[in-house]
Design an enzyme around this catalytic site. Structure first.
Site, PDB file in Angstrom:
ATOM      1  N   HIS A 193       0.809  -1.221   0.000  1.00  0.00           N
ATOM      2  CA  HIS A 193       0.000   0.000   0.000  1.00  0.00           C
ATOM      3  C   HIS A 193       0.842   1.271   0.000  1.00  0.00           C
ATOM      4  CE1 HIS A 193      -2.227  -3.274   2.107  1.00  0.00           C
ATOM      5  NE2 HIS A 193      -3.222  -2.894   1.315  1.00  0.00           N
ATOM      6  N   ASP A 244      34.430 -30.539  14.948  1.00  0.00           N
ATOM      7  CA  ASP A 244      34.559 -31.843  14.306  1.00  0.00           C
ATOM      8  C   ASP A 244      35.698 -31.908  13.296  1.00  0.00           C
ATOM      9  OD1 ASP A 244      34.177 -34.391  13.133  1.00  0.00           O
ATOM     10  OD2 ASP A 244      32.075 -34.343  13.762  1.00  0.00           O
ATOM     11  N   HIS A 270      35.916 -35.932  11.534  1.00  0.00           N
ATOM     12  CA  HIS A 270      35.343 -36.425  10.278  1.00  0.00           C
ATOM     13  C   HIS A 270      36.227 -36.107   9.071  1.00  0.00           C
ATOM     14  CE1 HIS A 270      34.272 -32.263   9.391  1.00  0.00           C
ATOM     15  NE2 HIS A 270      33.790 -32.612   8.229  1.00  0.00           N
ATOM     16  N   HIS A 305      35.991 -36.669   4.226  1.00  0.00           N
ATOM     17  CA  HIS A 305      36.593 -35.912   3.124  1.00  0.00           C
ATOM     18  C   HIS A 305      37.820 -36.598   2.521  1.00  0.00           C
ATOM     19  CE1 HIS A 305      33.918 -32.617   4.060  1.00  0.00           C
ATOM     20  NE2 HIS A 305      34.438 -32.439   5.250  1.00  0.00           N
ATOM     21  N   ASP A 319      29.971 -33.161   3.042  1.00  0.00           N
ATOM     22  CA  ASP A 319      29.318 -32.872   4.326  1.00  0.00           C
ATOM     23  C   ASP A 319      27.800 -32.938   4.219  1.00  0.00           C
ATOM     24  OD1 ASP A 319      31.559 -32.427   5.979  1.00  0.00           O
ATOM     25  OD2 ASP A 319      31.774 -30.375   5.245  1.00  0.00           O
TER      26      ASP A 319
HETATM   27  O1  UNU Z   1      34.980 -28.926   8.174  1.00  0.00           O
HETATM   28  C1  UNU Z   1      35.709 -28.962   9.135  1.00  0.00           C
HETATM   29  N1  UNU Z   1      35.169 -29.038  10.332  1.00  0.00           N
HETATM   30  C2  UNU Z   1      37.205 -28.930   8.972  1.00  0.00           C
HETATM   31  C3  UNU Z   1      37.753 -28.821   7.713  1.00  0.00           C
HETATM   32  C4  UNU Z   1      37.989 -29.061  10.084  1.00  0.00           C
HETATM   33  C5  UNU Z   1      39.380 -29.077   9.944  1.00  0.00           C
HETATM   34  C6  UNU Z   1      39.967 -28.971   8.685  1.00  0.00           C
HETATM   35  C7  UNU Z   1      39.142 -28.840   7.570  1.00  0.00           C
HETATM   36 FE    FE Z   2      33.394 -31.339   6.635  1.00  0.00          FE
END
Ligand code: UNU
Ligand code: FE
Ligand code: FES
Length: 454
Positions: free
Chosen positions: A103, A204, A207, A212, A360
């Protein structure tokens, strides 16, 4: 009523699996976590000139952030006080005012209502514009990073960051000009709970060598040494992880800032040349962290990797959905060639279509959907790795874990999560300022460890 102690058990380091999917938990998070904590809004490099604005969200609330004509930063809720339409639909721009598309009500860059069409003829002059501004949000800026907060009783941003600011200063002011964000943000949607990526970035590193493995080998940097959790890696000396008051935390892999990727000459040169400046400005402890690779979360939902230089906000869109906004972090005083190199590599690894980003993504979604069923949601998950192998450190503030792989900062994240979810107000939270780290009961951990190392 939810029992925060059932959601998070700090003694045994377990969490109820329903925190990733339960509607009641989510609603209470919107009120108590996103309604109380400082949330990232923008970087000042996006708001340099009078009238510059960006739109974003604080959890699900739409927000306009502006540079007002008096030079101040302002933020307010992007929902018209007339019939609720979104007032500004642009992502960014420069404007003297915001005119609602429905409006035509006109709001200034501080959210005040400055014009109403047909005010005399149809409202008969009977409208109090001073009461109809867009609701304001607190705005404060730390080293150019702009945050907003809905709670007037919350501490200042600087207090909220606390010891985490001590670490952030390493690269926010340590080498001189600090860092800025390159945008516009890459945006994508993931069917996951916002805490899954937030906890991943806070603590983390476990992981990385597993999830990765293939991407690290393809990228060909030194961290490819982690792929498959190689027995050759000296995990205890490679880095540390830290949790601080208010749930912020990070892990650092020492001297690995550029090491996810194969050698980045210009970037490496910049980092090494800057270290003496950091030592001079802030001392040796932080100079030693300057060329580390950091994985970080500023509680609750602002996560980034310093070194790989991706900067992400996990905007919740329900218990099982987030919007991921990804920017690239660059040192302001880095030359253009180095900036280009960093932007390109950050996008390739952690942009929306990045290699590590898609690794991820599968986990984020599956860790959410696997806990929705009537049975799984009654069970618990654990974050006990290296519990007790952590404590106050003679040099580094906060609680410091012995290796970059561990779950110290998970425990800190969920300890604060429990505290905020249980608290009636910030007054309750303030009462724990001196006792927050009691759950980390091995107070002599570093004293003993450092003595043993000599
Ligand atoms: O994605 C992560 N948490 C990460 C990536 C941690 C350390 C090195 C690279
Ligand atoms: Fe990661
Ligand atoms: Fe960690 Fe399965 S091994 S979630």
């Amino acid at each position: 009523m939810l029992d925060a102690k059932e959601l998070v058990d700090t003694k045994n380091s377990t969490q109820a699996k329903k925190i990733f999917g339960d509607r009641e938990v989510y609603e209470q998070e919107l009120e108590r976590i996103f309604g109380r904590c400082w949330l990232f809004l923008a970087h000042e490099c996006q708001l340099e000139k009078t009238g510059d604005f960006v739109t974003t969200t604080m959890a699900e609330d739409p927000i306009i952030v502006t540079r007002h004509k008096d030079g101040s930063l302002q933020a307010f809720i992007n929902s018209c006080t007339h019939r609720g339409n979104k007032v500004c639909t642009a992502e960014t721009g420069n404007s003297k005012s915001f005119v609602c598309n429905y409006h035509g009500w006109v709001f200034a860059t501080d959210g005040s209502l400055v014009d109403v069409p047909l005010k005399e003829r149809c409202y008969h002059g009977d409208i109090d514009q001073s009461q109809l501004g867009l609701p304001k949000v607190r705005v404060e800026s730390y080293r150019g990073f702009v945050f907003g907060c809905f709670d007037d009783n919350a501490p200042s941003l600087e207090e909220y960051l606390g010891d985490w600011g001590w670490y952030l200063d390493t690269w926010m002011v340590g080498a001189g000009e600090g860092m800025e964000l390159v945008g516009p943000a890459m945006k994508s949607t993931l069917q996951c709970n916002w805490k899954v990526p937030a906890e991943n970035f806070v603590g983390d590193a476990y992981h990385v060598g597993w999830t990765h493995a293939a991407a690290l080998e393809v990228l060909g940097g030194e961290l490819a040494g982690l792929a498959g959790n190689s027995a050759e890696m000296p995990y205890d000396d490679l880095g540390i992880q830290v949790t601080t008051r208010h749930g912020h935390g990070f892990g650092v892999i020492h001297h690995a800032a550029s090491s996810i990727h194969a050698k980045r000459e210009a970037y490496d040169k910049y980092l090494q040349a800057s270290i003496p400046k950091v030592a001079e400005n802030l001392g040796q402890a932080r100079a030693d962290l300057f060329d580390g690779h950091w994985n970080c979360t500023t509680f609750p939902n602002c996560s980034f990797l310093y070194g790989t230089n991706i900067f992400k906000i996990w905007h919740p869109r329900g218990p099982n959905e987030i919007e991921v906004w990804s920017y690239v972090l660059v040192h302001k005083d880095m030359d253009e060639a180095a900036k280009k190199e960093v932007v390109k590599q950050a996008v390739r690894s952690f942009g929306t279509a990045g290699t590590l980003e898609s690794d991820d993504g599968d986990n984020m979604v599956n860790a959410t959907t696997a806990n929705k069923g009537a049975k799984a949601r009654k069970n618990r998950m654990s974050s006990t790795m290296a519990q007790g192998h952590e404590g106050p450190h003679p040099v580094y503030p906060g609680i410091v874990g012995s290796s970059f792989i561990g779950e110290t900062s998970y425990r800190g994240f969920y300890r604060f999560y429990q505290e905020v979810m249980a608290a009636q107000s910030w007054d309750d939270i303030r009462e724990n300022n001196d006792s927050w780290d009691d759950i980390f009961d091995n107070k002599d951990y570093w004293k003993n460890k450092l003595a043993g190392d000599q």
